[in-house]
Write an enzyme that holds these catalytic residues in place. Structure first.
Site, short mmCIF file in Angstrom:
data_model
loop_
_atom_site.label_atom_id
_atom_site.label_comp_id
_atom_site.label_asym_id
_atom_site.label_seq_id
_atom_site.Cartn_x
_atom_site.Cartn_y
_atom_site.Cartn_z
N HIS A 1 -7.72 38.47 -66.09
CA HIS A 1 -6.35 38.87 -66.41
C HIS A 1 -5.30 38.37 -65.40
O HIS A 1 -4.35 37.68 -65.79
CB HIS A 1 -6.27 40.39 -66.60
N HIS B 1 -1.07 40.59 -58.63
CA HIS B 1 -0.22 41.66 -59.12
C HIS B 1 -0.92 43.00 -59.37
O HIS B 1 -0.28 44.04 -59.30
CB HIS B 1 0.57 41.22 -60.36
N GLU C 1 -2.44 48.21 -57.27
CA GLU C 1 -2.56 49.30 -58.23
C GLU C 1 -4.03 49.65 -58.52
O GLU C 1 -4.35 50.82 -58.67
CB GLU C 1 -1.83 48.90 -59.53
N ASP C 2 -4.87 48.66 -58.60
CA ASP C 2 -6.22 48.90 -59.12
C ASP C 2 -7.36 48.74 -58.12
O ASP C 2 -8.52 48.95 -58.48
CB ASP C 2 -6.50 47.94 -60.30
N ASP D 1 2.38 39.24 -67.49
CA ASP D 1 1.33 40.27 -67.50
C ASP D 1 1.24 40.89 -68.90
O ASP D 1 0.17 41.01 -69.49
CB ASP D 1 1.71 41.32 -66.44
N ASP E 1 15.77 30.02 -93.68
CA ASP E 1 15.28 29.37 -92.45
C ASP E 1 13.81 29.67 -92.20
O ASP E 1 13.36 29.69 -91.07
CB ASP E 1 16.14 29.77 -91.25
MN MN Z 1 -1.75 43.41 -65.05
#
Ligand code: MN
Length: 565
Positions: A40, A64, A68-69, A130, A251
């Site tokens: 990811h 990123h 957090e993880d 993300d 269109d």
């Molecule tokens: Mn992420």
């Protein structure tokens, strides 16, 4: 070009270092799909690379999710990668704490909050990359979660991408969201429009040589002619407005002509109008008048060969790049021009998205940003006057700068404010007058039967909080009054002996909405200034003092004092 190619070229570089760092940090973690988690952040970084963003953004893209993880802290990132990257990663971590629940009228608030928490547009780009990868892989998640994320994507992130002028990203996010939000409609659209799409494409292919010849005859060599198929997400929204009649969507597939200059754009439109009759009301000059998101192009709809309707979009290559990539395209532009090789100053005023940021800023806060300073325009500092604090449920509360936990509590509910006994910010106990920052996670500690304190009036910043505290004070004063030993005030007034003075005093008291309970005049002869005693039905000191000020202005009044009785 991919992240792996870059690493091959520069195995000692920051990107290679971040790759190894993140891969190690996420080791053993799996995505819901069963793949290793690192897939990811790597995909996110590849998207950012596609958008041609700078190295710091790509490195932050790889990192990123580490804070957090995983066990990695922002201090670790700062030590390994420096302040700039730590700042970008920290912005992403903050954005991770907020959730959108599709509450009415909250979408705009949420978009503002994302910008405010990001503080730098590059954080918004990382968030969009993300989200794009998460949407591409949403199938692995349970259905309830799919719906929530798809709704958030449609209402918040697709809309942010649109405002940043990123047409491709907007379209893909909307299409993916549509698939999860309206799966039946999506299938219906796919089956009913497939044939239409193919027919339209075949038709346009057929007239393409004719168009080429026509332009060439008039001395214009287009850089490119291609077809732009309408995205399913926006097609569905359009069909809803047109009784689901696909015949009315002209269109569905548009013919796109890309030429060298703006004057060629107008020339092409003239040539087309001479050859095939245009439909009235469908000529749009988004070059002279760009859309609010800075989109530029000429649009016209014609009755083409075989009496078929065709929409044309005519633009320059530069406009095309900008329309596809939006703000990111300008970021590249700036990098090129600020680099050593390219000379010449960028006139930031000419760049549509800078103007757009300015108009946002004016809309939200009435402040001006300096258009000469391009890098400052990248910084999202136009929300200085507002902060966004987050509830334990992930809802954002919009407050003025300097707001405290008490303001926060009253904004959630007056009862929470009244019963507020303490507060935790990001898990740590703080004083009630603590100044909140954007992104703070605030938890209010309540105590049953607790009443607001008058001291809160010294530090609260919002009218809502102030009004509630005052109302609560008034209720308390009334309660005290009902059990207080005092019921009246007695004024002692030294006066000259003047005709009409007693009338003036009683009129003034009546004008101040107070009842006179007794009026006693000392008529003993001989004293130079007789003393009057007036009992009034009030024990409100501030009101009594105001009254005394007024009484003092009456001619003949020498001195006034009072006591409660
Ligand atoms: Mn992420």
């Amino acid at each position: 070009m991919s992240i792996k190619d870059i690493i091959k070229q520069d195995p000692q570089g920051m990107i290679a270092k971040a790759y190894l760092f993140a891969e190690k940090a996420h080791k053993g973690q799996k995505r819901k799909s069963g793949e290793p988690y690192f897939v990811h952040p790597l995909a996110t970084a590849n998207i950012l690379l596609d958008w041609k963003l700078d190295n710091a953004t790509i490195v932050a893209g790889l990192l990123h999710d580490t804070v957090e993880d995983t066990g990695i802290t922002i201090t670790d990132i700062k030590k390994e990668f420096g302040d700039e990257i730590a700042f970008l990663v920290d912005g992403m971590t903050k954005l991770g704490t907020i959730k959108y629940r599709g509450v009415e009228n909250k979408a705009e608030n949420m978009r503002k909050m994302i910008l405010a928490l990001s503080q730098d547009l590059r954080v918004v780009f990382i968030k969009l990359a993300d989200r794009l990868h998460n949407m591409r892989t949403l199938a692995a998640l349970p259905p309830a979660k799919q719906k929530r994320i798809a709704l958030e994507t449609d209402e918040i992130y697709a809309s942010l991408a649109y405002r940043l002028g990123m047409q491709n990203v907007t379209g893909e996010l909307q299409d993916l969201a549509f698939l999860y939000l309206n799966p039946k409609e999506y299938q219906w659209l796919l089956s009913t429009t497939k044939e239409q799409y193919e027919k339209r494409l075949a038709y346009l292919e057929k007239i393409k040589p004719e168009l080429n010849a026509l332009l060439e005859k008039n001395g214009i060599i287009p850089i490119q002619i291609d077809f732009r198929a309408k995205r399913y997400g926006s097609l569905y929204k359009k069909l809803l407005r047109h009784d689901m009649d696909i015949g009315k969507v002209y269109d569905l597939v548009a013919m796109r002509i890309i030429v060298g200059t703006i004057s060629e754009c107008y020339a092409v439109m003239g040539i087309l109008h001479e050859q095939w009759p245009p439909l009235p009301g469908r000529i749009k000059d988004y070059i002279a008048m760009p859309k609010p998101n800075a989109y530029r192009s000429l649009h016209t709809t014609l009755i083409g060969p075989e009496e078929k309707i065709i929409e044309f979009q005519i633009k320059t290559k530069e406009m095309h790049e900008e329309n596809e990539h939006g703000v990111a395209a300008h970021w590249i532009y700036k990098q090129n021009t600020s680099g050593k090789k390219v000379s010449g100053k960028v006139a930031a005023e000419d760049i549509a998205w800078v103007q757009q940021l300015q108009s946002w800023q004016e809309h939200f806060s009435g402040k001006q940003i300096d258009p000469d300073d391009f890098m400052n325009a990248m910084k999202i500092d136009f929300f200085k006057e507002r902060i966004f604090a987050i509830t334990p449920r992930g809802d954002a509360i919009d407050l003025p700068a300097g707001a405290t936990p008490v303001d926060f509590a009253y904004h959630i509910h007056s009862e929470i404010g009244d019963a507020c006994a303490g507060a935790k910010i990001n898990g740590t106990l703080v004083q009630l007058d603590h100044e909140l920052q954007s992104g703070d996670l605030v938890e209010i500690i309540m105590q049953k039967g607790k009443r607001p304190s008058e001291a809160w009036l010294q530090f609260v910043k919002t009218t809502v909080a102030r009004d509630h505290i005052r109302a609560s004070m008034r209720a308390k004063n009334k309660l005290i009054a009902s059990i207080a030993p005092f019921t009246h005030a007695e004024l002692k007034i030294a006066t000259e002996d003047r005709v009409g003075l007693i009338k003036d005093v009683s009129t003034t008291i009546a004008q101040n909405h107070m009842n006179i309970m007794a009026f006693h005049v000392d008529d003993s002869k001989g004293s130079r200034f007789p003393i009057s005693k007036v009992q009034i039905q009030s024990i409100d000191k501030s009101k009594i003092e105001k009254l005394i000020l007024k009484l003092r202005r009456i001619k003949g009044i020498k001195e006034i004092s009072y006591k409660l009785i």
